[in-house]
Design an enzyme around this catalytic site. Structure first.
Site, short mmCIF file in Angstrom:
data_model
loop_
_atom_site.label_atom_id
_atom_site.label_comp_id
_atom_site.label_asym_id
_atom_site.label_seq_id
_atom_site.Cartn_x
_atom_site.Cartn_y
_atom_site.Cartn_z
N HIS A 1 0.82 -1.22 0.00
CA HIS A 1 0.00 0.00 0.00
C HIS A 1 0.86 1.27 0.00
O HIS A 1 0.32 2.37 -0.08
CB HIS A 1 -0.92 0.04 1.23
N ASP B 1 -2.88 -10.49 -2.40
CA ASP B 1 -3.42 -10.00 -1.12
C ASP B 1 -4.87 -9.58 -1.35
O ASP B 1 -5.22 -9.12 -2.44
CB ASP B 1 -2.58 -8.81 -0.63
N HIS C 1 -6.47 -7.10 -0.42
CA HIS C 1 -6.60 -5.66 -0.67
C HIS C 1 -5.79 -5.27 -1.91
O HIS C 1 -4.75 -5.86 -2.17
CB HIS C 1 -6.09 -4.86 0.53
N ASP D 1 -4.71 -12.85 3.36
CA ASP D 1 -5.90 -12.38 4.07
C ASP D 1 -7.19 -12.61 3.30
O ASP D 1 -8.27 -12.29 3.79
CB ASP D 1 -5.75 -10.90 4.49
ZN LIG Z 1 -4.26 -7.15 2.76
#
Ligand SMILES: [Zn+2]
Length: 325
Positions: free
Chosen positions: A110, A148, A150, A236
């Site tokens: 991120h 991931d 996200h 995740d």
């Molecule tokens: Zn994540």
């Protein structure tokens, strides 16, 4: 041959100084435990964050770490954060060199050039972008597969104009989860147009959807012909891991690891907080090592499947000028 894992005890010293936090040092114990017998290597040294970040941001992190300040509401530092983050960059590059997995913290995908990327509300636990650093130092063409749950908004931002990096990002529909970016129309710009690929999974999506999208990713890789495949490896999305609403199990992570095929590869840890590390990580390794157990895939409900098919069509539509699909 044992799987090579890059690890340093400094990665476990970055720990929440004031309040409990899901991204903490127990994660790496869990990950190492889950992998069982592996060859553990130390990172060859610190990386240079200026390779992928602006100097003002790097200096801000150094100062925040010294003072043990929060960078934002999600992202903490303690006095070991700066050193740990520099060594995480180095560890990612070491994993590239030895074809192994970097079990590093703090995570990175991120983190954009100036910290928060693409208007995201926070840095989502990330400090320096480890996969982007390894990819920018790698020789030749790099395909980053970020699975991931996200969106890897920092990675996408850093390479948005760069045609040498094919970034394929699989994530939960960003209209339902942090960081709110990673839509099908985000495909890169300039010479990089078409080299950023966002694959969205509706909440409730299971393994059948991952298996459905594998041939599409294989086709992109076959056409791009990367010199190395780097996995931005977050676990995740595993059913019940804690932060998201996907229902992936071993079948997904085995298939994703299998995307390596016979190419050079490396992996860098992103998220994964509980069962994802315990069960998803070893499944991914089986895929990479081409020793699949082919566990039974978890099926999605038909309305979830329909949403996914529509969204995948949209992704392909936005890529049609660059690729044969
Ligand atoms: Zn994540």
């Amino acid at each position: 041959m044992n799987m090579k894992v890059v690890y340093s005890s400094i990665y476990s010293k970055h720990d929440p100084p004031h309040f409990p936090h899901i991204e903490n040092s127990t994660r790496l114990e869990l990950a190492l435990d889950a992998l069982g017998e592996v060859e553990v290597l130390s990172p060859e040294g610190a990386g240079d964050p200026l390779e992928v970040h602006d100097g003002t941001y790097v200096e801000m992190v150094r100062r925040a770490s010294e003072a043990e300040e929060q960078i934002d509401i999600d992202t903490y530092t303690n006095r070991f954060t700066y050193e740990s983050a520099l060594m995480a960059l180095g560890g990612a590059f070491t994993a590239y060199k030895v074809e192994g997995i970097a079990l590093v913290r703090p995570p990175g995908h991120h983190a954009g050039r100036y910290g928060r990327a693409m208007g995201a509300p926070t840095q989502g636990f990330c400090i320096f972008n480890n996969i982007a650093y390894a990819a920018s130092k790698a020789e030749g063409r790099v395909a980053i597969i970020d699975f991931d749950v996200h969106h890897g908004n920092g990675t996408q931002e850093i390479f948005y104009l760069d045609p040498k990096v094919l970034h394929i990002d699989l994530h939960q529909d960003p209209s339902t989860i942090y960081p709110g970016t990673g839509f099908p129309f985000e495909t890169g710009d300039g010479e990089g147009k078409g080299t950023k690929v966002n694959i969205l999974f509706p909440p409730g999506g299971g393994d059948d959807l991952v298996l459905e999208v594998i041939p599409f990713i294989q086709s992109l890789l076959d056409q791009f012909k990367p010199d190395v495949v780097g996995f931005s490896a977050g676990f995740d999305g595993f059913s019940g891991d804690g932060l998201a609403s996907l229902e992936f199990t071993e079948a997904s992570f085995e298939a994703l690891g299998g995307l390596r095929e016979k190419r050079r590869w490396f992996a860098v840890l992103e998220g994964g907080y509980s069962v994802g590390l315990r069960r998803g990580l070893p499944a991914f390794v089986r895929g990479v090592e081409r020793k699949p157990e082919e566990p039974r895939p978890k099926e999605s409900k038909s309305e979830v499947k329909m949403k996914f098919t529509r969204s995948l069509e949209e992704t392909k539509y936005h890529l049609r000028e660059r690729w044969k699909l």
